[in-house]
Design an enzyme around this catalytic site. Structure first.
Site, PDB file in Angstrom:
ATOM      1  N   GLU A   1       0.825  -1.215   0.000  1.00 22.25           N
ATOM      2  CA  GLU A   1       0.000   0.000   0.000  1.00 22.25           C
ATOM      3  C   GLU A   1       0.858   1.263   0.000  1.00 22.25           C
ATOM      4  O   GLU A   1       0.762   2.111   0.890  1.00 22.25           O
ATOM      5  CB  GLU A   1      -0.975  -0.024   1.180  1.00 22.25           C
ATOM      6  CG  GLU A   1      -1.940  -1.202   1.092  1.00 22.25           C
ATOM      7  CD  GLU A   1      -3.019  -1.215   2.162  1.00 22.25           C
ATOM      8  OE1 GLU A   1      -2.783  -0.662   3.245  1.00 22.25           O
ATOM      9  OE2 GLU A   1      -4.094  -1.786   1.921  1.00 22.25           O
TER      10      GLU A   1
ATOM     11  N   GLU B   1      -5.438  -8.372  -1.157  1.00 25.19           N
ATOM     12  CA  GLU B   1      -6.137  -8.188   0.116  1.00 25.19           C
ATOM     13  C   GLU B   1      -7.581  -7.824  -0.178  1.00 25.19           C
ATOM     14  O   GLU B   1      -7.847  -6.966  -1.029  1.00 25.19           O
ATOM     15  CB  GLU B   1      -5.548  -7.035   0.947  1.00 25.19           C
ATOM     16  CG  GLU B   1      -4.271  -7.365   1.655  1.00 25.19           C
ATOM     17  CD  GLU B   1      -3.826  -6.251   2.591  1.00 25.19           C
ATOM     18  OE1 GLU B   1      -4.698  -5.628   3.232  1.00 25.19           O
ATOM     19  OE2 GLU B   1      -2.624  -6.002   2.663  1.00 25.19           O
TER      20      GLU B   1
HETATM   21  C1  BGP Z   1      -4.637  -3.109   4.869  1.00 23.53           C
HETATM   22  C2  BGP Z   1      -3.282  -3.527   5.406  1.00 23.53           C
HETATM   23  C3  BGP Z   1      -3.292  -4.789   6.182  1.00 23.53           C
HETATM   24  C4  BGP Z   1      -4.569  -5.070   6.948  1.00 23.53           C
HETATM   25  C5  BGP Z   1      -5.835  -4.566   6.314  1.00 23.53           C
HETATM   26  C6  BGP Z   1      -7.044  -4.548   7.207  1.00 23.53           C
HETATM   27  O1  BGP Z   1      -4.659  -1.767   4.585  1.00 23.53           O
HETATM   28  O2  BGP Z   1      -2.370  -3.716   4.342  1.00 23.53           O
HETATM   29  O3  BGP Z   1      -2.108  -4.875   6.903  1.00 23.53           O
HETATM   30  O4  BGP Z   1      -4.472  -5.009   8.278  1.00 23.53           O
HETATM   31  O5  BGP Z   1      -5.688  -3.292   5.765  1.00 23.53           O
HETATM   32  O6  BGP Z   1      -7.002  -3.442   8.081  1.00 23.53           O
HETATM   33  P1  BGP Z   1      -7.285  -3.572   9.639  1.00 23.53           P
HETATM   34  O7  BGP Z   1      -6.353  -4.643  10.111  1.00 23.53           O
HETATM   35  O8  BGP Z   1      -6.960  -2.257  10.204  1.00 23.53           O
HETATM   36  O9  BGP Z   1      -8.689  -3.956   9.755  1.00 23.53           O
END
Ligand code: BGP
Length: 505
Positions: free
Chosen positions: A191, A386
């Site tokens: 990201e 993701e």
């Molecule tokens: C993305 C990140 C991840 C992950 C995901 C979910 O932006 O790359 O590392 O954690 O988001 O976010 P969260 O864990 O804050 O719910």
């Protein structure tokens, strides 16, 4: 069985990041990372995302002085470091073709700057990648997922100083030399566009150390240094492991205009362009003209080495990966509208979309839209690395976790990917986020669960770390087995007592 629109060899799998799953934060000589400083914050308003990730020098000093794992939950993660064999067995049982993981730079180079890597770190990741290969799971590896050595913050102001480019490239070359025979798919910066949303986790930058009127320039400089480092890592990968491929990684934050007011259309277009700035540089190999004009207007100076722009042009990425969780709405009168939170972003509420337990708007059509949009813009293979639903799960008295809401979420999103493929988009694979429950990035909660596999651990760090299969585990197994054709078919969810347990590999 229905016929599948998904190509043969489609990479079905799941995604994890070392800093949210490995734990073992002080094992094997590993140095402290920016992730080890992230505190548990369950009560922050999701709309106030800066409060979730903003970090001060004082907070970092407190983290450095503390051994606590409860206050800093990413230090324990889900203990993947010690459970990875069992976790890979479960991934294999679901039929995974790939698993996305990351390497912690600080497990190899504790401060990022040592001359030689730590053998213990190399041995751990070799064991991990060999264990994946033994199960026919293709490793998909991120070199930098919100977990860079903390020492770089004091030594170089994070990525502000271009000296860090060389350290990163040395680390990347170590990874290619040590793991290149096992790993063929790599990503440089997770990201990369999130530099402006949370600059400590991405570039190790503590804004309180710099005058406010310089913040924007410092962030652009830092991300420029990351672009060059990414291009040089791509060059090194192609030279050292010719059959491997490098991807960039973008948070796709699709922005819709609230309505057809042309002013709103222009606003959304501008914000989508800003999102694509990062992939434009990494894919097209040059800065979009609008960015340079913007810098000139704002008096922003980004220091570029003589060869930097040639390096960006010569070594673009081979494929594009991205995360997709939700879409965002914007409007010229946004301040008068109801707002919602999202993945470290905020927007105007979309009346057509439901929201998750954490207030994120769920929008499978937005994934379909984004896939077409990105394919038409870049004509490079796309990899959704993701996607997923953070939710509260309940363990029933019989041990089952009936996460039908998660199945519904995935059903919609996988159907959307199929529709995009049907529209001519080249999609390489799909790795849902947090396939084994792990610690949340934004709030450091364990109770914000994404997985097909439940981990017995609560927000207070209580639990056995035992793994169990949720209902979605069996559903996804069927999806993978049918190559995406079977999204609705009946399947069995055996009670955990009847559960065979992970197979010996
Ligand atoms: C993305 C990140 C991840 C992950 C995901 C979910 O932006 O790359 O590392 O954690 O988001 O976010 P969260 O864990 O804050 O719910």
């Amino acid at each position: 069985m229905a016929t599948s629109v998904f190509p043969e060899g489609f990479l079905w799998g799941g995604a994890l990041a070392a800093n949210q799953c490995e734990g073992a934060w002080n094992v094997g000589g590993k140095g402290l990372t920016v992730a080890d400083c992230a505190t548990y914050k369950p009560h922050v308003d999701p709309k106030d995302y800066k409060a979730q990730v903003g970090m001060t020098s004082e907070q970092v000093a407190a983290a450095v002085a503390s051994d606590d794992e409860h206050e800093y939950p990413r230090r324990h993660g889900n203990d993947f470091y010690h459970h990875y064999e069992e976790d890979l067995d479960l991934c294999q049982e679901m039929g995974f073709k790939t698993l996305r993981v990351s390497i912690q730079w600080a497990r190899l180079y504790p401060t990022g700057t040592e001359d030689e890597p730590l053998q213990e770190g190399i041995d751990f990741y070799r064991r991990l990648f060999e264990a994946m290969r033994a199960r026919d799971i293709e490793p998909l590896v991120t070199l930098h997922h919100y977990e860079q050595p903390l020492a770089l913050t004091d030594l170089y102001g994070g990525w502000y100083d271009r000296a860090v480019i060389d350290y990163f490239v040395r680390y990347a070359k170590t990874c290619f030399a040590e793991f290149g025979d096992l790993v063929k798919y790599w990503l440089t910066f997770n990201e990369i566009d999130s530099v402006f949303r949370h600059c400590f986790t991405t570039i190790g930058l503590l804004l309180d150390r710099y005058p406010a009127d310089k913040h924007e320039e410092i962030i652009y400089q830092s991300v420029h240094n990351q672009f060059v480092a990414s291009a040089l890592a791509t060059k090194a990968l192609h030279e050292m492991v010719p059959d491997a491929a490098m991807g960039c990684m973008l948070t796709r934050t699709l922005v819709y205009p609230l309505d057809c007011n042309p002013q709103n259309m222009l606003l959304a277009q501008r914000e989508n362009r800003e999102n694509y700035f990062y992939s434009d540089v990494q894919v097209l190999g040059q800065y979009p003209a609008w960015v340079k004009r913007y810098w000139a207007k704002k008096g922003i100076h980004v220091d570029m080495g003589l060869d930097d722009e040639a390096i960006l042009a010569c070594y673009p990425v081979d494929f594009i990966s991205f995360s997709y969780y939700q879409s965002v709405v914007d409007s010229i009168d946004a301040d008068k509208r109801e707002k919602v939170g999202g993945n470290l972003t905020t927007g105007v509420k979309n009346p057509y979309l439901p929201t998750s337990d954490w207030g994120w708007q769920m929008d499978p059509d937005g994934l379909h839209y984004s896939l077409i949009d990105m394919w038409d813009r870049y004509h490079l293979p796309l990899f959704i690395v993701e996607n997923g639903l953070g939710a509260h799960d309940t363990v029933e008295s019989d041990g089952r976790i009936n996460d039908d809401y998660r199945i519904d979420y995935f059903r919609g999103h996988i159907a959307a990917i199929g529709a995009a493929i049907d529209d001519g988009v080249d999609v390489m694979g799909y790795t849902p986020w947090g396939c084994i429950d792990c610690v949340s990035m934004s709030t450091c909660q364990m109770s914000k669960r994404y997985g097909f596999v439940y981990v017995d651990l609560d927000d207070d760090g209580r639990g056995t770390y035992a793994r169990s299969r949720k209902k979605s585990f069996y559903w996804y197994q069927q999806v993978v087995e049918s190559n995406g054709a079977e999204l609705d078919g009946p399947f069995e969810y055996p009670a955990p007592a009847d559960d065979p347990g992970p197979e010996e590999s």
